[in-house]
Design a protein around this motif. Structure first.
Motif, PDB file in Angstrom:
ATOM      1  N   TYR A   1      10.644 -42.111 -32.748  1.00 11.31           N
ATOM      2  CA  TYR A   1      10.737 -40.895 -33.553  1.00 11.31           C
ATOM      3  C   TYR A   1      11.858 -39.988 -33.033  1.00 11.31           C
ATOM      4  CZ  TYR A   1       9.351 -36.255 -35.303  1.00 11.31           C
ATOM      5  OH  TYR A   1       9.332 -35.014 -35.874  1.00 11.31           O
ATOM      6  N   GLY A   2      11.939 -39.803 -31.706  1.00 12.06           N
ATOM      7  CA  GLY A   2      12.993 -38.959 -31.127  1.00 12.06           C
ATOM      8  C   GLY A   2      14.370 -39.541 -31.305  1.00 12.06           C
ATOM      9  N   ILE A   3      14.488 -40.881 -31.209  1.00  7.41           N
ATOM     10  CA  ILE A   3      15.789 -41.533 -31.382  1.00  7.41           C
ATOM     11  C   ILE A   3      16.315 -41.327 -32.800  1.00  7.41           C
ATOM     12  CG2 ILE A   3      16.960 -43.773 -31.466  1.00  7.41           C
ATOM     13  CD1 ILE A   3      16.453 -42.810 -28.664  1.00  7.41           C
ATOM     14  N   ILE A   4      15.441 -41.553 -33.795  1.00  8.55           N
ATOM     15  CA  ILE A   4      15.882 -41.459 -35.197  1.00  8.55           C
ATOM     16  C   ILE A   4      16.227 -40.018 -35.559  1.00  8.55           C
ATOM     17  CG2 ILE A   4      15.095 -41.709 -37.586  1.00  8.55           C
ATOM     18  CD1 ILE A   4      13.549 -44.164 -36.717  1.00  8.55           C
ATOM     19  N   LEU A   5      15.465 -39.046 -35.048  1.00  5.93           N
ATOM     20  CA  LEU A   5      15.703 -37.654 -35.417  1.00  5.93           C
ATOM     21  C   LEU A   5      16.946 -37.072 -34.747  1.00  5.93           C
ATOM     22  CD1 LEU A   5      12.979 -37.641 -36.894  1.00  5.93           C
ATOM     23  CD2 LEU A   5      12.550 -35.408 -35.850  1.00  5.93           C
ATOM     24  N   TYR A   6      17.196 -37.427 -33.476  1.00  8.95           N
ATOM     25  CA  TYR A   6      18.192 -36.680 -32.718  1.00  8.95           C
ATOM     26  C   TYR A   6      19.347 -37.526 -32.182  1.00  8.95           C
ATOM     27  CZ  TYR A   6      14.464 -33.254 -32.932  1.00  8.95           C
ATOM     28  OH  TYR A   6      13.501 -32.394 -33.387  1.00  8.95           O
ATOM     29  N   HIS A   7      19.297 -38.863 -32.346  1.00  9.59           N
ATOM     30  CA  HIS A   7      20.372 -39.678 -31.778  1.00  9.59           C
ATOM     31  C   HIS A   7      20.931 -40.688 -32.773  1.00  9.59           C
ATOM     32  CE1 HIS A   7      19.207 -38.161 -27.781  1.00  9.59           C
ATOM     33  NE2 HIS A   7      17.954 -38.347 -28.188  1.00  9.59           N
TER      34      HIS A   7
ATOM     35  N   GLU B   1      15.087 -34.455 -44.136  1.00 10.94           N
ATOM     36  CA  GLU B   1      15.475 -35.294 -45.253  1.00 10.94           C
ATOM     37  C   GLU B   1      14.417 -36.376 -45.442  1.00 10.94           C
ATOM     38  OE1 GLU B   1      17.923 -34.631 -47.177  1.00 10.94           O
ATOM     39  OE2 GLU B   1      18.781 -32.988 -45.986  1.00 10.94           O
ATOM     40  N   ILE B   2      14.612 -37.231 -46.456  1.00  4.12           N
ATOM     41  CA  ILE B   2      13.610 -38.243 -46.771  1.00  4.12           C
ATOM     42  C   ILE B   2      13.401 -39.210 -45.608  1.00  4.12           C
ATOM     43  CG2 ILE B   2      15.341 -39.744 -47.852  1.00  4.12           C
ATOM     44  CD1 ILE B   2      11.617 -39.286 -48.860  1.00  4.12           C
ATOM     45  N   LEU B   3      14.504 -39.576 -44.880  1.00  2.00           N
ATOM     46  CA  LEU B   3      14.379 -40.482 -43.742  1.00  2.00           C
ATOM     47  C   LEU B   3      13.562 -39.851 -42.616  1.00  2.00           C
ATOM     48  CD1 LEU B   3      15.087 -43.097 -42.245  1.00  2.00           C
ATOM     49  CD2 LEU B   3      17.230 -42.002 -41.498  1.00  2.00           C
ATOM     50  N   GLU B   4      13.864 -38.552 -42.311  1.00  2.00           N
ATOM     51  CA  GLU B   4      13.128 -37.881 -41.246  1.00  2.00           C
ATOM     52  C   GLU B   4      11.654 -37.723 -41.616  1.00  2.00           C
ATOM     53  OE1 GLU B   4      16.000 -36.966 -42.330  1.00  2.00           O
ATOM     54  OE2 GLU B   4      17.388 -36.603 -40.681  1.00  2.00           O
ATOM     55  N   LYS B   5      11.378 -37.395 -42.897  1.00  2.00           N
ATOM     56  CA  LYS B   5       9.978 -37.239 -43.306  1.00  2.00           C
ATOM     57  C   LYS B   5       9.218 -38.564 -43.203  1.00  2.00           C
ATOM     58  CE  LYS B   5      10.490 -33.256 -46.388  1.00  2.00           C
ATOM     59  NZ  LYS B   5      10.314 -32.738 -47.762  1.00  2.00           N
ATOM     60  N   THR B   6       9.879 -39.654 -43.649  1.00  2.00           N
ATOM     61  CA  THR B   6       9.228 -40.972 -43.571  1.00  2.00           C
ATOM     62  C   THR B   6       8.953 -41.342 -42.117  1.00  2.00           C
ATOM     63  OG1 THR B   6      10.361 -41.675 -45.581  1.00  2.00           O
ATOM     64  CG2 THR B   6       9.419 -43.401 -44.189  1.00  2.00           C
ATOM     65  N   THR B   7       9.969 -41.118 -41.261  1.00  4.10           N
ATOM     66  CA  THR B   7       9.802 -41.427 -39.834  1.00  4.10           C
ATOM     67  C   THR B   7       8.676 -40.589 -39.228  1.00  4.10           C
ATOM     68  OG1 THR B   7      12.160 -41.916 -39.684  1.00  4.10           O
ATOM     69  CG2 THR B   7      10.976 -41.524 -37.621  1.00  4.10           C
ATOM     70  N   PHE B   8       8.644 -39.304 -39.613  1.00  7.35           N
ATOM     71  CA  PHE B   8       7.593 -38.413 -39.102  1.00  7.35           C
ATOM     72  C   PHE B   8       6.213 -38.921 -39.495  1.00  7.35           C
ATOM     73  CE2 PHE B   8       4.720 -34.838 -39.936  1.00  7.35           C
ATOM     74  CZ  PHE B   8       4.647 -34.264 -38.667  1.00  7.35           C
ATOM     75  N   MET B   9       6.025 -39.305 -40.768  1.00  9.59           N
ATOM     76  CA  MET B   9       4.716 -39.754 -41.239  1.00  9.59           C
ATOM     77  C   MET B   9       4.277 -41.031 -40.523  1.00  9.59           C
ATOM     78  SD  MET B   9       3.660 -37.505 -43.329  1.00  9.59           S
ATOM     79  CE  MET B   9       2.262 -38.405 -44.001  1.00  9.59           C
ATOM     80  N   ILE B  10       5.226 -41.966 -40.334  1.00 10.08           N
ATOM     81  CA  ILE B  10       4.875 -43.223 -39.654  1.00 10.08           C
ATOM     82  C   ILE B  10       4.559 -42.959 -38.181  1.00 10.08           C
ATOM     83  CG2 ILE B  10       5.728 -45.480 -38.938  1.00 10.08           C
ATOM     84  CD1 ILE B  10       7.386 -45.537 -41.515  1.00 10.08           C
TER      85      ILE B  10
END
Length: 784
Positions: free
Chosen positions: A150-156, A88-97
């Motif tokens: 990055y791991g916290i936002i994606l999976y927790h 989603e947009i949040l995961e993509k933004t987090t990934f890019m940062i």
């Protein structure tokens, strides 16, 4: 005080942190090891990598190479668990940062390594900037925290308990760092309860030597060693910390001298000790642990290792004097260091003295005092000393510099004794055109220095003509001397000197073989200076040459015989004299000047005349054997005086300064003064190098010299250790290889070249004309 744990402590803390992570995984997931999928990213690529790298790999300073390693590992960890198509947009933004930060660190770190040794100013600045940014952003705490977040936002993100627990653990490991907190806590408690000072009052203050020095009359006979820490709690002065520098005598009690080190201590911590001391406690010893807890360790170690004394009275802006309090390996030429304002300045020891002071009543104290000449602040980029104005503060500490091996480079002529600081030939043209003298007794390395200078001149494609009575230059410079070709040319000069050697003429200028010899010498020098583009060294030994001169008109004389009529038979003849080495030197000098004049004026050096054993080639008037030698020396001096504007200069080597013509010596702007015992020579050199260095000349070691002049990289006279011959050739010939001479054609060399030369103008050498050569008409251009 900054906490710097040992490697053993860091290993223990890394294991402890990993155990905390394992128990965190058990608490959240019911297993000591998290799942290997995305939910375990925080453990495997995040906190665990952060702990291992920050504790073991790069605990204090992150190099660009470390930053590259951390960034690559972080990028791989982020990419392995990414699912861009389903983000989603949040995961993509987090990934890019999360990916952008380590990627940027990677690029900047590579730039820092590439531009580290850039020769351009812009490249160097960019490289230093990149290195700073790399060490700051490339820290394991920053890079692997990106992976963790990055791991916290994606999976927790959907589980508040997991987010809260993991962020608490992250804060504990990254922000709080309990081992540092515990260390500081223990330090505070130790300051309150554990710190103790000695209860022993060691003495009374009897005098202050402003600034910084305290004299203590010590109780008892126990010894306070050099470097002991002292509290000074005198009601007449501020509470301070001092450094014991030794005893300076005794009367009824020992007299201890101490130097204040307040500027190198944490004064806020020092003042806390004052309430614990009664007002009449004047000096107390400190334990080593207490002493180091509030003092500058580096400065204290420097004092203990290299301190030699304190600046004393009669110091000036050029020469300091200091009182020796700690006997170390001090000798003439050694380099010492003292501070002027906030800059470390170097001085060279030039003289040692003994002195005596009255300490108290009739108690006298004898000690050594040292004079040292200011050199300046060493600039490692320019490899020379920068000028520093003013003088050190009274009683400022003086340190002996560390003994190091000097690194010889191609332009290095020598180094300061037992130090890494080198001296260079700054301007080879000035060394030639403004003339150079090498002075000293027999067997101390004058000729080796001269030969080194000749090789340097040859390397710059400048012509060198050695007038050498010793034949040493042919041996030492054989690689630069085309012996086969030159021997044939010298034979032609010798033959010319033998031709007509017994002939006299009505015109004295036509008598003898001088004219033939002079013409042959001119032909040889003309070819060498203007036509021979491959050979740069010419060597003449005047003792090998022979020629005769006629100084007077023929006179009639009675043969002692009678003719058929009983009358006396009369004859006519003229005396012929052999020319001397001094006259041959003058011929060479004048011919070279004439050829250089034909080439025109120039601002650069073109030709160097080398006068080896100069006292035999250009003697002082009082040392000349006859009037002809006086006249010849006069003409040689005139050639040297006029030669500078035509690119001609000389290198003069002698062991008898008093016996060499001062007309040439006074024109030598560069001086290498080596060991000498001659008072006349020392008095003469004092005008150039100063009385302090002149007084040192009789005690110089072999291959030591006082160097001064326009060709030196130092603006003032300095005592240096000259290069060893083997060390010089090894370094210099890598940059300037020796020439390879082509095979000579003996048929061409045997031909008479007189047809292609012009007749040199007659050089008057008779006494009458010589007396007319008035050197007062020439601009003396004295260097000082």
């Amino acid at each position: 005080m900054k906490y710097i744990p040992s490697q053993r402590v860091r290993l223990f803390m890394a294991i402890l942190y990993l155990l905390i992570l394992l128990f965190t995984s058990w608490f959240l997931f019911g297993s000591f090891f998290p799942p290997v999928a995305g939910k375990g990213l925080w453990f495997y690529a995040g906190l665990s990598s952060l702990i291992l790298n920050s504790q073991l790999v790069a605990p204090h300073f992150t190099k660009p190479a470390d930053s590259i390693t951390f960034s690559v590992a972080a990028i791989i960890g982020i990419c392995l668990v990414s699912d861009w198509n389903n983000f989603e947009i949040l995961e993509k933004t987090t990934f890019m940062i999360a990916l952008g930060i380590p990627a940027s660190v990677l690029i900047i770190s590579i730039a820092a390594i590439v531009l580290k040794d850039s020769s351009s100013e812009l490249g160097s600045r960019i490289g230093r900037t990149a290195s700073f940014v790399s060490s700051s952003l490339g820290d394991a705490k920053i890079v692997f925290s990106c992976v963790f977040v990055y791991g916290i936002i994606l999976y927790h993100l959907t589980n508040p308990i997991e987010i809260l627990t993991l962020f608490i653990v992250w804060s504990l490991v990254v922000l709080i760092k309990p081992e540092d907190f515990i260390y500081r806590l223990i330090g505070v408690l130790k300051n309150i309860w554990s710190e103790k000072v000695s209860e022993r009052v060691i003495g009374n203050i009897i005098a202050y030597q402003t600034p910084n020095v305290v004299l203590i009359e010590q109780f008892g006979t126990s010894i306070n060693n050099f470097g002991s820490g002292l509290f000074i709690n005198d009601s007449r002065s501020p509470f301070k910390v001092a450094f014991s520098v030794g005893y300076i005598g005794h009367q009824d009690k020992l007299m201890l001298k101490a130097v204040s080190i307040d500027n190198y201590c944490d004064l806020e911590r020092v003042i806390k000790f004052k309430p614990r001391l009664t007002p009449n406690q004047t000096a107390l010893t400190l334990s080593e642990a207490i002493y180091k807890s509030f003092s500058n360790d580096d400065y204290i170690e420097k004092m203990k290792d290299t301190f030699v004394g304190l600046i004393s009275e009669n110091s000036s802006t050029s020469v300091i004097q200091f009182h020796v309090l700690c006997e170390r390996d001090i000798e003439e030429g050694r380099i010492v260091e003292a501070r002027i304002r906030d800059e470390d300045v170097l001085f060279q020891i030039i003289e040692g003295l003994t002195r005596e002071d009255i300490i108290r009543d009739k108690n006298r104290f004898g000690y050594s005092a040292v004079k040292a000449k200011k050199l300046g602040s060493w600039n490692s980029d320019t490899r020379k000393f920068d000028k520093v104005s003013w003088i050190p503060e009274m009683n400022a500490p003086v340190f002996l510099t560390e003994i190091k091996q000097a690194a010889i480079e191609a332009d290095t002529i020598g180094h300061f004794p037992r130090s890494e600081y080198t001296v260079q030939i700054k301007d080879l043209d000035k060394l030639i055109t403004h003339n150079t003298a090498i002075l000293g007794i027999l067997g101390i390395g004058k000729s080796m220095l001269s030969i080194e200078l000749v090789e340097r001149i040859i390397a710059e494609k400048k012509k060198v003509i050695c007038i050498d009575l010793t034949n040493q230059y042919k041996i030492e410079l054989k690689s630069f001397y085309d012996a086969k070709s030159e021997d044939q040319k010298i034979d032609k000069i010798i033959t010319a000197g033998e031709t007509d050697k017994d002939n006299w003429e009505d015109n004295p200028e036509e008598g003898g073989s001088l004219k033939n010899f002079q013409q042959a010498l001119y032909n040889d020098l003309k070819e060498f200076l203007t036509q021979d583009k491959e050979n740069f060294l010419k060597i003449y030994n005047p003792s090998e040459f022979f020629a005769t001169k006629q100084t007077q008109e023929p006179k009639s004389f009675s043969t002692g015989q009678k003719d058929n009529y009983g009358k006396d038979i009369w004859g006519r003849s003229a005396a012929l004299w052999n020319i001397t080495p001094v006259e041959i030197t003058s011929l060479i000098s004048e011919i070279v000047l004439e050829i250089r004049q034909e080439e025109g004026m120039t601002d650069v050096a073109e030709t160097c005349l080398v006068f080896e054993e100069a006292h035999s080639l250009v003697p002082e008037w009082s040392s000349a054997v006859n009037e002809g030698d006086k006249s010849a020396t006069n003409r040689t001096a005139r050639a040297i005086l006029q030669g500078r504007k035509y690119g001609l200069g000389c290198l003069l080597i002698t062991q008898r300064t008093a016996n060499v013509t001062k007309t040439i010596l006074n024109q030598c702007n560069s001086i290498f003064a080596m060991r000498t015992f001659d008072d006349t020579g020392k008095a003469f050199l004092a005008n150039y190098i100063g009385q302090e260095y002149s007084d040192m000349l009789s005690s110089l070691k072999e291959r030591q010299a006082v160097f001064y002049g326009r060709s030196s990289s130092c603006e003032d006279p300095v005592l240096i250790r000259l290069n060893d011959r083997d060390d010089f050739t090894e370094v210099f010939r890598k940059e300037f290889p020796v020439p390879v001479f082509p095979e000579i054609n003996t048929e061409i060399l045997s031909k008479d070249t007189s047809e292609s030369t012009t007749i040199v103008e007659s050089i008057e050498i008779d006494e009458e004309n010589a007396q007319g050569n008035n050197l007062e008409d020439i601009d003396d251009d004295l260097p000082f």
